[in-house]
Design an enzyme around this catalytic site. Structure first.
Site, PDB file in Angstrom:
ATOM      1  N   TYR A   7       5.540   2.858  -3.817  1.00  0.00           N
ATOM      2  CA  TYR A   7       5.270   1.624  -4.747  1.00  0.00           C
ATOM      3  C   TYR A   7       5.617   1.893  -6.202  1.00  0.00           C
ATOM      4  O   TYR A   7       5.074   1.495  -7.195  1.00  0.00           O
ATOM      5  CB  TYR A   7       3.738   1.338  -4.709  1.00  0.00           C
ATOM      6  CG  TYR A   7       3.280   0.795  -3.525  1.00  0.00           C
ATOM      7  CD1 TYR A   7       2.709  -0.411  -3.364  1.00  0.00           C
ATOM      8  CD2 TYR A   7       3.088   1.440  -2.527  1.00  0.00           C
ATOM      9  CE1 TYR A   7       2.331  -1.260  -2.539  1.00  0.00           C
ATOM     10  CE2 TYR A   7       2.525   0.744  -1.342  1.00  0.00           C
ATOM     11  CZ  TYR A   7       2.043  -0.376  -1.208  1.00  0.00           C
ATOM     12  OH  TYR A   7       1.673  -1.137  -0.207  1.00  0.00           O
ATOM     13  N   TYR A 135      -4.896  -7.480   3.222  1.00  0.00           N
ATOM     14  CA  TYR A 135      -3.922  -6.295   3.300  1.00  0.00           C
ATOM     15  C   TYR A 135      -4.730  -5.384   4.361  1.00  0.00           C
ATOM     16  O   TYR A 135      -5.794  -5.096   4.259  1.00  0.00           O
ATOM     17  CB  TYR A 135      -3.822  -5.745   1.969  1.00  0.00           C
ATOM     18  CG  TYR A 135      -3.108  -4.419   1.974  1.00  0.00           C
ATOM     19  CD1 TYR A 135      -1.871  -4.538   2.000  1.00  0.00           C
ATOM     20  CD2 TYR A 135      -3.519  -3.243   2.039  1.00  0.00           C
ATOM     21  CE1 TYR A 135      -0.988  -3.374   1.830  1.00  0.00           C
ATOM     22  CE2 TYR A 135      -3.016  -2.061   2.162  1.00  0.00           C
ATOM     23  CZ  TYR A 135      -1.785  -2.278   1.978  1.00  0.00           C
ATOM     24  OH  TYR A 135      -0.566  -0.975   2.333  1.00  0.00           O
ATOM     25  N   ASP A 241     -12.068  -4.495   9.011  1.00  0.00           N
ATOM     26  CA  ASP A 241     -11.080  -3.466   8.443  1.00  0.00           C
ATOM     27  C   ASP A 241     -11.968  -3.010   7.417  1.00  0.00           C
ATOM     28  O   ASP A 241     -11.909  -3.482   6.352  1.00  0.00           O
ATOM     29  CB  ASP A 241      -9.892  -4.056   8.080  1.00  0.00           C
ATOM     30  CG  ASP A 241      -9.117  -2.880   7.335  1.00  0.00           C
ATOM     31  OD1 ASP A 241      -9.386  -1.764   7.211  1.00  0.00           O
ATOM     32  OD2 ASP A 241      -7.740  -3.285   7.086  1.00  0.00           O
ATOM     33  N   LYS A 270      -9.965   6.302   4.416  1.00  0.00           N
ATOM     34  CA  LYS A 270      -9.949   6.579   3.066  1.00  0.00           C
ATOM     35  C   LYS A 270     -11.284   7.804   2.450  1.00  0.00           C
ATOM     36  O   LYS A 270     -10.963   8.710   2.613  1.00  0.00           O
ATOM     37  CB  LYS A 270      -9.818   5.341   2.366  1.00  0.00           C
ATOM     38  CG  LYS A 270      -8.495   4.607   2.186  1.00  0.00           C
ATOM     39  CD  LYS A 270      -8.793   3.660   1.145  1.00  0.00           C
ATOM     40  CE  LYS A 270      -7.337   2.865   1.089  1.00  0.00           C
ATOM     41  NZ  LYS A 270      -6.342   3.520   0.621  1.00  0.00           N
TER      42      LYS A 270
HETATM   43  N1  PLP Z   1      -6.743  -1.536   5.519  1.00  0.00           N
HETATM   44  C1  PLP Z   1      -7.218  -1.549   4.103  1.00  0.00           C
HETATM   45  C2  PLP Z   1      -8.219  -2.694   3.842  1.00  0.00           C
HETATM   46  C3  PLP Z   1      -6.739  -1.097   2.858  1.00  0.00           C
HETATM   47  O1  PLP Z   1      -6.944  -1.164   1.779  1.00  0.00           O
HETATM   48  C4  PLP Z   1      -5.537  -0.057   3.318  1.00  0.00           C
HETATM   49  C5  PLP Z   1      -4.911   0.654   2.248  1.00  0.00           C
HETATM   50  O2  PLP Z   1      -5.082   0.388   0.855  1.00  0.00           O
HETATM   51  C6  PLP Z   1      -5.402   0.155   4.639  1.00  0.00           C
HETATM   52  C7  PLP Z   1      -5.722  -0.530   5.409  1.00  0.00           C
HETATM   53  C8  PLP Z   1      -4.235   1.086   4.858  1.00  0.00           C
HETATM   54  O3  PLP Z   1      -4.539   2.315   4.766  1.00  0.00           O
HETATM   55  P1  PLP Z   1      -3.651   3.493   4.538  1.00  0.00           P
HETATM   56  O4  PLP Z   1      -2.902   3.374   3.029  1.00  0.00           O
HETATM   57  O5  PLP Z   1      -4.419   4.748   4.367  1.00  0.00           O
HETATM   58  O6  PLP Z   1      -2.676   3.463   5.612  1.00  0.00           O
END
Ligand code: PLP
Length: 428
Positions: A7, A135, A241, A270
């Protein structure tokens, strides 16, 4: 040799800052600066950097069992963590599939949902529905279901088609009084879409309560129950998610509790390890799991990553969960109260469209300066100004957000808000 930094606009980016040590909410750099980490290092650090209890748990586990294949083998940290996760997530989620990061947790969820229907004898159910502005990660499947154009557009030809539903919050950020009406309209839109695509949809995927990368958009909580009801009515799986929102970020352990709803599939990553090591989990119900129980090898879920259920990461997660129980959730409430008080002062500014918070997340949406959204020029400019004052904040375009680790003290959090106010005053 160069590291290809994610990024990062390579031609114009300043040299990356070398960090040597970290403690609590602070990053200490090689050239002697101390920077307040007000975004928990890309939303992962939960308690604080270098938490001694997590560090000790990692060291103990690393000396006992470092890594072992999870196909046909198991180990105590994974077993205990699976039990903990089932116990703390919404009732009905009983089975845990481990992977490595948020994107893999989502890929697992999508493939699990797709194969569930195949195993049940409905191979035509291969479509997914997601929300505008969502996202879900940077791998191909996760990108396909994501709704933020800037992250997808270059790869459009590689992505599978997804049906999108209007976001329950985007259009009415300016008018709180219209939110209930909008939220009902979006739930009805979802219901109508699922009716029209009867027999074709595998699952609806959404980020409950806060859409993170889409601009920290905070939902009206009623939409969650509406989405669950629509999925039930049309017998479609619901994937939550919670890669970003899980483990206290929204003021509850899991954002689904705001509904409250139980999704059919839940994605976590995370903060699962306190943000210290990569780990992810995709949880599901007995109903989904049972569709894979068969003598027929063709019904097997052929998905697995090398580091699935890594013992050291599981040990970190167990200690992080223990810390969350030892006063962590109370700290979330205290941080939210400070956010709320500080945002009140900003809400009256002419250039502020929205100043709101939920749990650890505070968001300030500014009037767009250029493109609006993620690519608005104001974002990088503000980030530079914040960093010059030793605060790490990375606005999402014209949305400035704060997401502190729990170890950030009240004074440090006030300092972050002071810096935001000062910078707004200076450049406004
Ligand atoms: N799902 C959500 C809601 C996210 O905010 C993120 C990353 O910011 C992801 C999936 C993807 O996670 P990763 O960056 O650990 O692949």
């Amino acid at each position: 040799m160069t590291i290809w930094h994610p990024y990062t606009q390579m031609a114009t980016a300043p040299a990356p800052i070398a960090v040597e040590r970290a403690e609590g909410a602070w990053l200490h750099t090689a050239d002697g600066r101390s920077i307040l980490d007000a975004i928990s290092s890309w939303w992962v650090i939960l308690h604080g950097h270098c938490n001694p209890r997590i560090a000790a748990a990692i060291a103990r586990q690393a000396a006992a069992l470092d890594q072992v294949i999870l196909a046909g083998f198991t180990h105590d940290p994974a077993e205990r963590l699976a039990r903990e996760l089932v116990g703390m997530t919404p009732p009905g989620l009983e089975h845990v599939f481990f992977s490595d990061d948020g994107s893999t947790a989502v890929e697992v969820a999508l493939k699990m949902a797709c194969q569930y229907w195949q195993n049940r004898g409905e191979p035509g159910r291969t479509r997914f529905v997601s929300l505008e502005g969502s996202y879900h990660g940077d791998t191909i499947g996760a990108m396909s279901v994501s709704g933020v154009d800037v992250f997808r557009r270059v790869f459009a030809k590689l992505l599978f088609d997804v049906e999108r539903v209007s976001n329950p919050c985007l259009a009415d950020v300016l008018e709180p009084s219209r939110r209930p009406e909008r939220q009902i309209a979006c739930a009805e839109e979802l219901d109508g879409l699922l009716a029209r695509l009867r027999g074709q949809v595998a699952a609806v995927i959404l980020e409950p309560m806060i859409q993170g990368a889409g601009g920290m958009i905070i939902w009206p909580r009623e939409f969650l129950a509406g989405a669950r009801a629509a999925c039930d009515r049309h017998d479609v799986l619901l994937i939550a998610d919670e890669v970003f929102t899980g483990f206290g970020r929204t003021g509850k352990l899991f954002a689904c509790e705001h509904g409250p709803v139980t999704p059919d599939i839940l994605c976590l990553s995370k903060a699962i390890t306190g943000g210290v090591l990569p780990l992810a989990a995709t949880l599901t119900t007995g109903r989904v799991y049972d569709a894979f129980l068969s003598e027929d090898r063709g019904r097997t879920f052929f998905h697995g990553h090398s580091f699935t259920g890594n013992p050291i990461a599981c040990a970190a997660a167990l200690e992080s969960i223990a810390l969350l129980r030892d006063g962590g959730m109370e700290r979330v409430g205290e941080i939210e109260a400070i956010h709320r008080a500080r945002l009140e002062a900003l809400a009256g500014r002419a250039d502020v469209l929205d100043a709101s918070c939920l749990g650890l997340v505070a968001r300030i949406e500014l009037r767009p300066h250029s493109a609006g959204g993620y690519l608005d020029d104001i974002g990088p400019r503000l980030a530079r100004e914040f960093l010059a004052r030793d605060v790490l904040l990375r606005p999402l375009g014209n949305v400035v957000y704060v997401l502190p680790p729990l170890a950030m003290t009240d004074d440090e959090l006030h300092r972050v808000h002071d810096v935001i106010t000062d910078v707004f005053r200076e450049i406004g």
